[in-house]
Motif scaffolding. Structure first.
Motif, PDB file in Angstrom:
ATOM      1  N   THR A 136       0.836  -1.203   0.000  1.00  0.00           N
ATOM      2  CA  THR A 136       0.000   0.000   0.000  1.00  0.00           C
ATOM      3  C   THR A 136       0.867   1.248   0.000  1.00  0.00           C
ATOM      4  O   THR A 136       0.579   2.224  -0.705  1.00  0.00           O
ATOM      5  CB  THR A 136      -0.943   0.003   1.214  1.00  0.00           C
ATOM      6  N   GLU A 137       1.936   1.225   0.799  1.00  0.00           N
ATOM      7  CA  GLU A 137       2.859   2.364   0.830  1.00  0.00           C
ATOM      8  C   GLU A 137       3.518   2.556  -0.542  1.00  0.00           C
ATOM      9  O   GLU A 137       3.705   3.696  -0.998  1.00  0.00           O
ATOM     10  CB  GLU A 137       3.926   2.156   1.895  1.00  0.00           C
ATOM     11  N   LYS A 138       3.839   1.461  -1.212  1.00  0.00           N
ATOM     12  CA  LYS A 138       4.461   1.577  -2.536  1.00  0.00           C
ATOM     13  C   LYS A 138       3.472   2.115  -3.556  1.00  0.00           C
ATOM     14  O   LYS A 138       3.838   2.926  -4.427  1.00  0.00           O
ATOM     15  CB  LYS A 138       5.020   0.218  -2.966  1.00  0.00           C
ATOM     16  N   LEU A 139       2.216   1.694  -3.470  1.00  0.00           N
ATOM     17  CA  LEU A 139       1.206   2.259  -4.362  1.00  0.00           C
ATOM     18  C   LEU A 139       1.029   3.751  -4.091  1.00  0.00           C
ATOM     19  O   LEU A 139       0.912   4.557  -5.024  1.00  0.00           O
ATOM     20  CB  LEU A 139      -0.126   1.518  -4.193  1.00  0.00           C
ATOM     21  N   ALA A 140       1.011   4.127  -2.822  1.00  0.00           N
ATOM     22  CA  ALA A 140       0.879   5.543  -2.473  1.00  0.00           C
ATOM     23  C   ALA A 140       2.045   6.345  -3.048  1.00  0.00           C
ATOM     24  O   ALA A 140       1.853   7.468  -3.552  1.00  0.00           O
ATOM     25  CB  ALA A 140       0.820   5.708  -0.951  1.00  0.00           C
ATOM     26  N   ARG A 141       3.244   5.790  -2.996  1.00  0.00           N
ATOM     27  CA  ARG A 141       4.401   6.494  -3.564  1.00  0.00           C
ATOM     28  C   ARG A 141       4.250   6.648  -5.075  1.00  0.00           C
ATOM     29  O   ARG A 141       4.585   7.680  -5.648  1.00  0.00           O
ATOM     30  CB  ARG A 141       5.697   5.756  -3.232  1.00  0.00           C
ATOM     31  N   CYS A 142       3.734   5.618  -5.738  1.00  0.00           N
ATOM     32  CA  CYS A 142       3.511   5.711  -7.181  1.00  0.00           C
ATOM     33  C   CYS A 142       2.518   6.824  -7.509  1.00  0.00           C
ATOM     34  O   CYS A 142       2.725   7.611  -8.439  1.00  0.00           O
ATOM     35  CB  CYS A 142       3.002   4.385  -7.741  1.00  0.00           C
ATOM     36  N   LEU A 143       1.426   6.873  -6.772  1.00  0.00           N
ATOM     37  CA  LEU A 143       0.388   7.854  -7.069  1.00  0.00           C
ATOM     38  C   LEU A 143       0.848   9.274  -6.771  1.00  0.00           C
ATOM     39  O   LEU A 143       0.404  10.226  -7.416  1.00  0.00           O
ATOM     40  CB  LEU A 143      -0.877   7.534  -6.276  1.00  0.00           C
ATOM     41  N   SER A 144       1.742   9.441  -5.815  1.00  0.00           N
ATOM     42  CA  SER A 144       2.168  10.786  -5.432  1.00  0.00           C
ATOM     43  C   SER A 144       3.496  11.199  -6.055  1.00  0.00           C
ATOM     44  O   SER A 144       3.768  12.400  -6.182  1.00  0.00           O
ATOM     45  CB  SER A 144       2.275  10.897  -3.905  1.00  0.00           C
TER      46      SER A 144
END
Length: 599
Positions: A337-345
């Motif tokens: 989830t943290e990695k997805l958040a980094r991708c989106l931001s």
């Protein structure tokens, strides 16, 4: 950078007028070369500087020809514009000006308008069969189709990444004019057309360059396919750059997706290619250049290329949707989830971060606009590189998949769909070829051994169940069809989301920037972006089975879309429901300056 001189020739057969054609072959390891025509006519080619052989012959379009190397081997033109039959058939002289375009004034579309639909021409039945699909795709909200590689390959069934004649569109799909008509018809419907090109290797069958042009390759660097292509040589660079220009100028493709450029290993070549394309396909015409690059080289995206396939975003989403953590998904097993958040931001998850192999991967990408990244839930690689080619429709919780689809189609990143996604297709997309003999055996065993790192296939006997790439039924099983239960509903969802994207997002994507992404729980996050008109786009997403706490959007925000139907009502009570997505548009909150003032 190697320079282009007067002694450099364009590769291949170039018609000079209705009767004469100039033939040029770079064959520095040949002693002599002859042009072999029909009726046993043989014309010696003149040796020129730097390993070139050339001749002008009375050969109108349609002439069949081969090259005779040292009276030892007859080979097709490596820059053949078309083949009669397969790769070992004669090459054909093609007049690139013969096709009469119905939409000659088409200039393409701006990149931020792209909604890409990746497809395999052979699986769908050839150029004319794909053309029949275009009205449906345009009505759905697709704005660009991407064709998997078309370079002539051995046999009639192949993904396209085993091509050996990069200038010749695959003959089993139709003629060069059939391909042009497909592109022409797409333009008439407002659809751009992208081609996937492979400049990192040649296929294993039908490539004769090692016999007469060893300089195409270098033994000081190897790729998964053998010796790397040597882009330090001018003739080699021009072979591929002229190929890119052919697709863009003669076939009027609107963009190119460059396959696995991390295997090219020469950023200088990539920059020169981009420079030549920008110079020769000048505004107002649009020409998109897209990378696949495991190295996450953000520096290539700052000036030279429009976007990159964001494998990091896919991998994080795949782990969250399926729970799979084998092989390359292991890099996303921890904190997906943290990695997805980094991708989106910020674009990439790996921006110099260390992988499971202990290597730093990637470059900082947070300064790049969201439209620099192509996001997808699946593509040909991520389905077809599975042992049994399963799609997410067969792997993921259906509600979670729908919530992820909302993120895909309503985030500011450029969305890519794979053929059949919108149909809720459950047919696999398998890896297929049509090799024979020892090569077929090697490909079959190599394919099965690729999965030795997956726990389900640690036993060699289990790997025997993996479909044979060369079997015709492997190809036939890969044709997508609408799911009888979910297909119509899924198409309606895609149509609605793409309509919202077109109306509310696309006009304001230029100038969009990320405002951050907050992790709310396992599989749940809130991502925010400032659009070019100053509005805040917010997506609350929960791919998990548990509800999480979250504050509702400001009362002034417009609820653009909610899934499921009661998602907003629950969020008003402070709860983000399981398997949900809520998209809203509002006013960006002011950010304090260093002196405490607001701006």
């Amino acid at each position: 950078m190697p320079t282009r001189t007067l002694e450099t020739w364009h590769h291949g057969a170039v018609p000079l007028d209705a009767e004469r054609t100039r033939f040029a072959l770079w064959a520095p390891d040949a002693q002599h070369v002859s042009l072999e025509l029909e009726n046993a006519v043989s014309l010696p080619m003149l040796p020129r500087a730097n390993g070139w052989f050339m001749i002008v012959g009375r050969c109108p379009p349609g002439t069949r020809y081969r090259f005779n190397i040292d009276d030892e081997i007859h080979v097709p033109d490596p820059a053949s514009r078309a083949q009669e039959g397969d790769i070992d058939g004669p090459s054909l002289v093609v007049d690139p000006r013969a096709y009469r375009w119905r939409h000659p004034h088409w200039q393409g579309r701006p990149w931020h308008e792209a909604v890409i639909y990746e497809l395999h021409v052979g699986v769908l039945g050839g150029y004319r069969a794909v053309e029949e699909q275009l009205p449906r795709l345009a009505e759905l909200g697709i704005t660009a189709i991407e064709l998997m590689p078309l370079a002539e390959f051995p046999g009639e069934r192949n993904w396209g990444y085993d091509g050996v004649l990069p200038y010749a569109p695959e003959a089993s799909y139709g003629s060069p004019d059939d391909l042009k008509r497909l592109i022409d018809s797409a333009h008439g419907l407002g659809l751009a057309v992208i081609l996937d090109v492979v400049y990192n290797h040649f296929g294993p069958d039908g490539n004769y360059l090692h016999r007469y042009a060893k300089g195409f390759f270098t033994e000081d660097r190897h790729t998964p396919w053998g010796a790397a292509i040597d882009f330090r040589r001018r003739a080699v660079r021009d072979f591929f750059i002229d190929n890119a220009l052919m697709w863009l100028l003669e076939y009027r493709f609107d963009g190119l997706r460059l396959d696995a450029v991390h295997a090219i290993g020469d950023p200088d070549f990539l920059r020169e290619l981009a420079h030549r394309v920008r110079r020769q396909v000048a505004p107002p015409r649009q020409a998109w250049l897209i990378l696949e690059n495991e190295d996450n080289q953000a520096s290539l995206l700052q000036e030279h290329f429009d976007a990159q396939w964001n494998d990091d975003g896919h991998n994080a989403l795949h782990v969250l949707l399926t729970g799979e953590t084998d092989a390359y998904y292991a890099d996303f097993a921890q904190q997906p989830t943290e990695k997805l958040a980094r991708c989106l931001s910020q674009g990439f998850a790996y921006q110099g971060h260390v992988t499971r192999h202990g290597n730093a991967r990637g470059e900082p990408s947070g300064h790049l606009p969201p439209s620099t990244f192509v996001l997808f839930l699946q593509n040909h690689d991520q389905i077809g590189n599975r042992a049994f080619g399963e799609r997410l429709a067969s792997l993921a919780e259906p509600r979670a998949l729908r919530a992820a689809t909302v993120l895909l189609l309503l985030s500011p990143m450029i969305p890519l769909l794979f053929m059949g996604d919108e149909l809720a297709a459950t047919q696999p997309f398998l890896y297929f070829t049509s090799h024979h003999g020892e090569l077929a055996d090697a490909v079959r065993e190599g394919r099965r051994n690729e999965f030795a790192d997956f726990s389900a296939f640690a036993d060699p006997h289990e790997r025997e169940r993996i479909p044979d790439p060369n079997a015709p039924e492997t190809f036939l099983a890969s044709r997508p069809q609408a799911d009888p239960a979910e297909g119509e509903q899924t198409q309606a969802l895609y149509r609605r989301l793409l309509q919202l994207r077109s109306e509310h997002l696309v006009p304001h994507l230029p100038g969009a920037t990320a405002l951050g992404a907050e992790v709310l729980g396992e599989g749940a996050l809130c991502a925010r972006w400032r659009l070019g008109n100053g509005q805040e786009l917010r997506i609350d997403l929960n791919l998990g089975a548990r509800q999480v706490e979250q504050q509702q959007p400001p009362s002034t925000a417009q609820i653009l879309f909610e899934y499921p139907a009661q998602a907003f009502e629950l969020l008003r009570q402070g709860t983000l429901a399981p398997y949900s997505a809520l998209v809203s548009l509002g006013t960006v909150a002011p950010t304090p300056d260093l002196d405490g003032e607001h701006r």
